[in-house]
Design a protein around this motif. Structure first.
Motif, PDB file in Angstrom:
ATOM      1  N   ASP A 160      43.552  69.715  56.466  1.00 27.85           N
ATOM      2  CA  ASP A 160      44.466  70.078  55.384  1.00 27.85           C
ATOM      3  C   ASP A 160      45.547  69.016  55.179  1.00 27.85           C
ATOM      4  O   ASP A 160      45.978  68.765  54.051  1.00 27.85           O
ATOM      5  N   ILE A 161      45.985  68.371  56.264  1.00 25.71           N
ATOM      6  CA  ILE A 161      46.992  67.311  56.151  1.00 25.71           C
ATOM      7  C   ILE A 161      46.478  66.174  55.277  1.00 25.71           C
ATOM      8  O   ILE A 161      47.196  65.654  54.409  1.00 25.71           O
ATOM      9  N   PHE A 162      45.232  65.786  55.474  1.00 27.24           N
ATOM     10  CA  PHE A 162      44.642  64.702  54.685  1.00 27.24           C
ATOM     11  C   PHE A 162      44.519  65.121  53.228  1.00 27.24           C
ATOM     12  O   PHE A 162      44.773  64.309  52.314  1.00 27.24           O
ATOM     13  N   ALA A 190      39.193  56.913  59.850  1.00 26.12           N
ATOM     14  CA  ALA A 190      39.117  56.143  58.596  1.00 26.12           C
ATOM     15  C   ALA A 190      38.249  56.806  57.533  1.00 26.12           C
ATOM     16  O   ALA A 190      38.492  56.642  56.339  1.00 26.12           O
ATOM     17  N   ASP A 191      37.236  57.549  57.941  1.00 21.61           N
ATOM     18  CA  ASP A 191      36.292  58.116  56.972  1.00 21.61           C
ATOM     19  C   ASP A 191      36.448  59.628  56.794  1.00 21.61           C
ATOM     20  O   ASP A 191      35.549  60.291  56.279  1.00 21.61           O
ATOM     21  N   ILE A 192      37.579  60.165  57.190  1.00 22.91           N
ATOM     22  CA  ILE A 192      37.787  61.613  57.121  1.00 22.91           C
ATOM     23  C   ILE A 192      37.771  62.131  55.689  1.00 22.91           C
ATOM     24  O   ILE A 192      37.125  63.118  55.370  1.00 22.91           O
ATOM     25  N   LEU A 197      40.742  58.985  50.233  1.00 16.40           N
ATOM     26  CA  LEU A 197      41.799  58.233  50.902  1.00 16.40           C
ATOM     27  C   LEU A 197      41.232  56.939  51.468  1.00 16.40           C
ATOM     28  O   LEU A 197      40.073  56.890  51.879  1.00 16.40           O
ATOM     29  N   VAL A 198      42.052  55.911  51.477  1.00 13.53           N
ATOM     30  CA  VAL A 198      41.692  54.679  52.176  1.00 13.53           C
ATOM     31  C   VAL A 198      42.587  54.574  53.405  1.00 13.53           C
ATOM     32  O   VAL A 198      43.766  54.907  53.348  1.00 13.53           O
ATOM     33  N   THR A 199      42.000  54.142  54.488  1.00 15.30           N
ATOM     34  CA  THR A 199      42.752  53.973  55.727  1.00 15.30           C
ATOM     35  C   THR A 199      42.871  52.480  56.002  1.00 15.30           C
ATOM     36  O   THR A 199      41.865  51.788  56.167  1.00 15.30           O
ATOM     37  N   ILE A 200      44.113  51.996  56.046  1.00 18.35           N
ATOM     38  CA  ILE A 200      44.378  50.556  56.110  1.00 18.35           C
ATOM     39  C   ILE A 200      45.130  50.245  57.401  1.00 18.35           C
ATOM     40  O   ILE A 200      46.096  50.941  57.743  1.00 18.35           O
ATOM     41  N   PRO A 201      44.695  49.224  58.135  1.00 20.28           N
ATOM     42  CA  PRO A 201      45.390  48.847  59.375  1.00 20.28           C
ATOM     43  C   PRO A 201      46.861  48.536  59.116  1.00 20.28           C
ATOM     44  O   PRO A 201      47.223  48.021  58.062  1.00 20.28           O
ATOM     45  N   SER A 202      47.691  48.850  60.095  1.00 16.55           N
ATOM     46  CA  SER A 202      49.122  48.589  59.986  1.00 16.55           C
ATOM     47  C   SER A 202      49.514  47.446  60.920  1.00 16.55           C
ATOM     48  O   SER A 202      48.710  47.009  61.743  1.00 16.55           O
TER      49      SER A 202
END
Length: 298
Positions: A233-235, A252-254, A258-263
């Motif tokens: 639900d958060i995503f 990353a693929d949840i 959304l895109v998951t980008i390294p910080s």
């Protein structure tokens, strides 16, 4: 040798190499090669080749009975072994969910599973729901022997033990329509003016440290505290609201939107096996094997 015996029996029953080849789904040449190898192995001819098919030599007539017995005995021994293994099988229940996938454990196990046929892995699914997850973690050992995933619930560590397997890096997840969505890496400075959702319902010291770091050094980022555990639900909510989410590389693929980008955050969080405070004997045996694999990898 067993394959040659099976072929020999089929040749005798069929009366020719070609008919035996059809039933065995191999070529007549392959059948002949196996018979030549078998005769070489026993040290005498077993078959008489004729234009009308094959006939057994005196040695062949004697050997066919024993060959049939040996194949039958082998198959019965194999069946007894399988029945014994099944009767003495040790079932290991591994919990899995979208945020706690068991793949990393199964990948380790599959490398050595053939050495330990007494173990059988049962995959048990559970839901990533912030309301039920605390109960799931507290009852490890009841429905699951092991759960594998990020160790971000220090408030619940009194309910289970942990075998660390590695670390996950922190990333930022954001909508594919977000202004930062095309970047390869997102620095903390890139988030100035943005709202950053920080999920911290598990009492994670690392997440506390990140939150304090942001507030102290980057006041231009608005921290949105979410006092709950990570769940699906958060995503969903972050994708709908456009808020940036502090997340992990393993997730990353949840969410497809959304895109998951390294910080550039210099923080990491451990992941590993969560298992009962007092594991069963079967779970302990399995755990020792995983520990040995882990030590060899290091």
């Amino acid at each position: 040798m067993l394959e040659q015996l099976n072929t020999f029996i089929q040749v005798v029953e069929s009366g020719s190499f070609s008919k035996a080849a059809e039933k065995l789904f191999i070529s007549p040449t392959a059948v002949m090669k196996q018979m030549n190898l078998l005769e070489k192995h026993v040290g005498m001819p077993l078959l008489i080749r004729t234009n009308h098919g094959i006939e057994l030599t005196k040695a062949g007539k004697s050997f066919i009975k024993d060959a049939t017995f040996m194949v039958q005995y082998f198959e019965e021994a194999l069946l007894r072994m399988r029945q014994f293994v099944q009767a003495n099988q040790l079932v290991i229940r591994v919990g899995t969910s979208m945020l706690n996938p068991c793949k990393v454990l199964l990948d380790m196990w599959n490398e050595v599973s053939n050495q330990f046929p007494q173990f059988k892995i049962n995959i048990v699914h559970f839901e990533d729901d912030s309301h039920t997850l605390p109960t799931t973690y507290r009852t490890i050992g009841k429905n699951y022997d092991f759960i594998v995933g990020p160790i971000h619930t220090e408030n619940l560590k009194e309910y289970f033990q942990v075998l660390e397997l590695g670390t996950n890096r922190f990333c930022f997840a954001l909508s594919r329509n977000h202004r930062l969505a095309s970047k390869k890496t997102i620095s903390v400075n890139d988030l100035y003016g943005e709202e950053l959702a920080v999920v911290n319902g598990g009492g994670s010291a690392v997440i506390d440290e990140i939150r304090d770091f942001m507030i102290k050094n980057h006041p231009k980022i608005r921290i949105k505290d979410i006092p709950r555990l990570y769940d699906i639900d958060i995503f969903n909510r972050c994708e709908e609201s456009g808020v940036v989410l502090l997340t992990l590389d393993v997730w990353a693929d949840i969410h497809p939107s959304l895109v998951t980008i390294p910080s550039d955050l210099d923080f990491a969080i451990p992941y590993g096996l969560m298992y009962p405070l007092y594991p069963s004997e079967d779970a302990n045996q399995f755990l020792e094997i995983i520990k040995e694999i882990r030590s060899q990898q290091n």
